[in-house]
Design a protein around this motif. Sequence first.
Motif, PDB file in Angstrom:
ATOM      1  N   ASN A 249       0.858  -1.182   0.000  1.00 39.60           N
ATOM      2  CA  ASN A 249       0.000   0.000   0.000  1.00 39.60           C
ATOM      3  C   ASN A 249       0.895   1.234   0.000  1.00 39.60           C
ATOM      4  OD1 ASN A 249      -2.239   1.655   0.116  1.00 39.60           O
ATOM      5  ND2 ASN A 249      -2.532   1.406   2.327  1.00 39.60           N
ATOM      6  N   ALA A 250       1.554   1.432  -1.145  1.00 36.56           N
ATOM      7  CA  ALA A 250       2.548   2.502  -1.286  1.00 36.56           C
ATOM      8  C   ALA A 250       2.652   2.847  -2.764  1.00 36.56           C
ATOM      9  CB  ALA A 250       3.903   2.041  -0.735  1.00 36.56           C
ATOM     10  N   ASN A 251       3.479   3.830  -3.071  1.00 32.36           N
ATOM     11  CA  ASN A 251       3.667   4.242  -4.453  1.00 32.36           C
ATOM     12  C   ASN A 251       4.599   3.251  -5.158  1.00 32.36           C
ATOM     13  OD1 ASN A 251       3.871   5.527  -6.899  1.00 32.36           O
ATOM     14  ND2 ASN A 251       4.974   7.321  -6.121  1.00 32.36           N
ATOM     15  N   VAL A 252       4.088   2.049  -5.362  1.00 29.63           N
ATOM     16  CA  VAL A 252       4.808   1.001  -6.092  1.00 29.63           C
ATOM     17  C   VAL A 252       3.896   0.480  -7.189  1.00 29.63           C
ATOM     18  CG1 VAL A 252       6.221   0.335  -4.111  1.00 29.63           C
ATOM     19  CG2 VAL A 252       4.029  -0.799  -4.485  1.00 29.63           C
ATOM     20  N   GLN A 253       4.477   0.006  -8.266  1.00 33.33           N
ATOM     21  CA  GLN A 253       3.678  -0.453  -9.395  1.00 33.33           C
ATOM     22  C   GLN A 253       3.964  -1.923  -9.704  1.00 33.33           C
ATOM     23  OE1 GLN A 253       1.455   1.665  -9.906  1.00 33.33           O
ATOM     24  NE2 GLN A 253       2.522   3.310  -8.834  1.00 33.33           N
ATOM     25  N   THR A 254       4.140  -2.703  -8.663  1.00 33.14           N
ATOM     26  CA  THR A 254       4.399  -4.132  -8.805  1.00 33.14           C
ATOM     27  C   THR A 254       3.522  -4.900  -7.827  1.00 33.14           C
ATOM     28  OG1 THR A 254       6.188  -4.054  -7.172  1.00 33.14           O
ATOM     29  CG2 THR A 254       6.800  -3.752  -9.502  1.00 33.14           C
ATOM     30  N   TYR A 255       3.428  -6.182  -8.051  1.00 35.45           N
ATOM     31  CA  TYR A 255       2.736  -7.052  -7.097  1.00 35.45           C
ATOM     32  C   TYR A 255       3.466  -8.382  -7.015  1.00 35.45           C
ATOM     33  CZ  TYR A 255       0.651  -9.725 -10.983  1.00 35.45           C
ATOM     34  OH  TYR A 255       0.456 -10.513 -12.090  1.00 35.45           O
ATOM     35  N   ASP A 256       3.231  -9.101  -5.925  1.00 35.59           N
ATOM     36  CA  ASP A 256       3.776 -10.437  -5.731  1.00 35.59           C
ATOM     37  C   ASP A 256       2.637 -11.446  -5.764  1.00 35.59           C
ATOM     38  OD1 ASP A 256       6.489  -9.598  -5.284  1.00 35.59           O
ATOM     39  OD2 ASP A 256       5.887  -8.980  -3.257  1.00 35.59           O
ATOM     40  N   SER A 257       2.939 -12.652  -6.226  1.00 33.89           N
ATOM     41  CA  SER A 257       1.993 -13.767  -6.153  1.00 33.89           C
ATOM     42  C   SER A 257       2.349 -14.617  -4.937  1.00 33.89           C
ATOM     43  CB  SER A 257       2.037 -14.609  -7.422  1.00 33.89           C
ATOM     44  OG  SER A 257       1.560 -13.877  -8.528  1.00 33.89           O
ATOM     45  N   VAL A 258       1.342 -14.941  -4.133  1.00 29.88           N
ATOM     46  CA  VAL A 258       1.558 -15.772  -2.947  1.00 29.88           C
ATOM     47  C   VAL A 258       0.563 -16.925  -2.982  1.00 29.88           C
ATOM     48  CG1 VAL A 258       2.359 -13.781  -1.616  1.00 29.88           C
ATOM     49  CG2 VAL A 258      -0.039 -14.476  -1.461  1.00 29.88           C
ATOM     50  N   THR A 259       0.773 -17.896  -2.125  1.00 27.03           N
ATOM     51  CA  THR A 259      -0.147 -19.025  -2.034  1.00 27.03           C
ATOM     52  C   THR A 259      -1.321 -18.675  -1.122  1.00 27.03           C
ATOM     53  OG1 THR A 259       0.926 -20.021  -0.113  1.00 27.03           O
ATOM     54  CG2 THR A 259       1.798 -20.604  -2.314  1.00 27.03           C
ATOM     55  N   LEU A 260      -2.364 -19.479  -1.198  1.00 32.32           N
ATOM     56  CA  LEU A 260      -3.504 -19.278  -0.313  1.00 32.32           C
ATOM     57  C   LEU A 260      -3.084 -19.429   1.148  1.00 32.32           C
ATOM     58  CD1 LEU A 260      -6.259 -21.245  -2.271  1.00 32.32           C
ATOM     59  CD2 LEU A 260      -6.118 -18.766  -1.984  1.00 32.32           C
ATOM     60  N   ALA A 261      -2.207 -20.379   1.420  1.00 31.08           N
ATOM     61  CA  ALA A 261      -1.744 -20.591   2.795  1.00 31.08           C
ATOM     62  C   ALA A 261      -0.939 -19.394   3.278  1.00 31.08           C
ATOM     63  CB  ALA A 261      -0.915 -21.867   2.880  1.00 31.08           C
ATOM     64  N   GLU A 262      -0.099 -18.836   2.414  1.00 30.27           N
ATOM     65  CA  GLU A 262       0.671 -17.652   2.800  1.00 30.27           C
ATOM     66  C   GLU A 262      -0.243 -16.468   3.069  1.00 30.27           C
ATOM     67  OE1 GLU A 262       4.898 -18.470   0.453  1.00 30.27           O
ATOM     68  OE2 GLU A 262       3.203 -17.558  -0.625  1.00 30.27           O
ATOM     69  N   LEU A 263      -1.279 -16.307   2.247  1.00 29.42           N
ATOM     70  CA  LEU A 263      -2.232 -15.223   2.476  1.00 29.42           C
ATOM     71  C   LEU A 263      -2.941 -15.401   3.807  1.00 29.42           C
ATOM     72  CD1 LEU A 263      -3.741 -12.705   1.465  1.00 29.42           C
ATOM     73  CD2 LEU A 263      -5.423 -14.261   0.431  1.00 29.42           C
ATOM     74  N   GLU A 264      -3.334 -16.621   4.120  1.00 35.75           N
ATOM     75  CA  GLU A 264      -4.010 -16.871   5.390  1.00 35.75           C
ATOM     76  C   GLU A 264      -3.099 -16.517   6.568  1.00 35.75           C
ATOM     77  OE1 GLU A 264      -6.589 -20.366   7.683  1.00 35.75           O
ATOM     78  OE2 GLU A 264      -5.625 -20.784   5.757  1.00 35.75           O
ATOM     79  N   GLY A 265      -1.799 -16.796   6.425  1.00 36.91           N
ATOM     80  CA  GLY A 265      -0.866 -16.434   7.473  1.00 36.91           C
ATOM     81  C   GLY A 265      -0.734 -14.936   7.655  1.00 36.91           C
TER      82      GLY A 265
END
Length: 297
Positions: A249-265
């Motif tokens: 949530n910043a002035n960046v123009q990229t994203y990362d892909s994570v797993t469902l388990a990582e998101l839950e963590g």
Amino acid sequence: MNWWNDKTIKFWPFGTPRQTFLYSMAVLFAFVGLIAFTHIAFGAQAPQACETQFYNKQMPDYDSAMWRGNDPSQPPEQVYTLCYTQIGLQNSARTKTPLWSAEYLTSDRIKAAKLLKRKNTFHAEPLITIQDRAVLADYLGSGYDRGHMSPDKDQPDALSMYESFSLANMVPQNPCNNEIVWAAIEESVRNYVLTNGEVYVVTGPIFGLLNGTNTTGTIGTSKVYIPVKLFKAVYDPAKNAVIVMVTDNANVQTYDSVTLAELEGMTGVNVFPTIALAIDLVLPPLHKMSGSCKKGE
């Protein structure tokens, strides 16, 4: 006498022959196991009013224990489950934001949404009590956008568009993130739906926590929590394919892909509790990844 093999032996306290007793116990344990499995694997049944917005009509599972940190004596978090015409979400009285916002997108829905003109009908959520909700004044002068979780451009009619502008569906979002990379992610999802037919989407904030305490700050007198990151999870049931995108949530123009388990963590949210062994989903390339952005509200 081999009493175990004697079918006439009565088993206290049931007073039943061995075979009947064993059969009854097997049925009982199977029933208990089924209840436990259903609770663990399938989570909470979605409210009927918005059940179509969730895959298999099951809401995301949210575990608020991570907010308690090392202090289990803290009271449970107050959570509001809201059903809109085309969105289902849970809103936190602690953060004054959604924990997650869910929608079911089809090509027909996106085609209808493209015909609507945006109306900025931002409003506080009347279904949430005053002390537990964000208000418009919280965002004024904050430097943050009122960032949609389920986008207004996904809404196929005037009512659902109006509902999407509730602050219950919004978080304080960095303007450049909101207006460039986040807008590009949302558009990529819509382009995928137009080609492939349907997806289920769950979007929400990720907060910075240290032993259950928010570390990323707040805005306004309501103390609306500022997310450190944002996520969008997309599931295509026809392909059993999923992607989870996380951006700062910043002035960046990229994203990362994570797993469902990582998101839950990161969030305590199991966004799709009924899917298993899904393959990776590939979205269309992101476009319009440059340009200027305003300075927030």
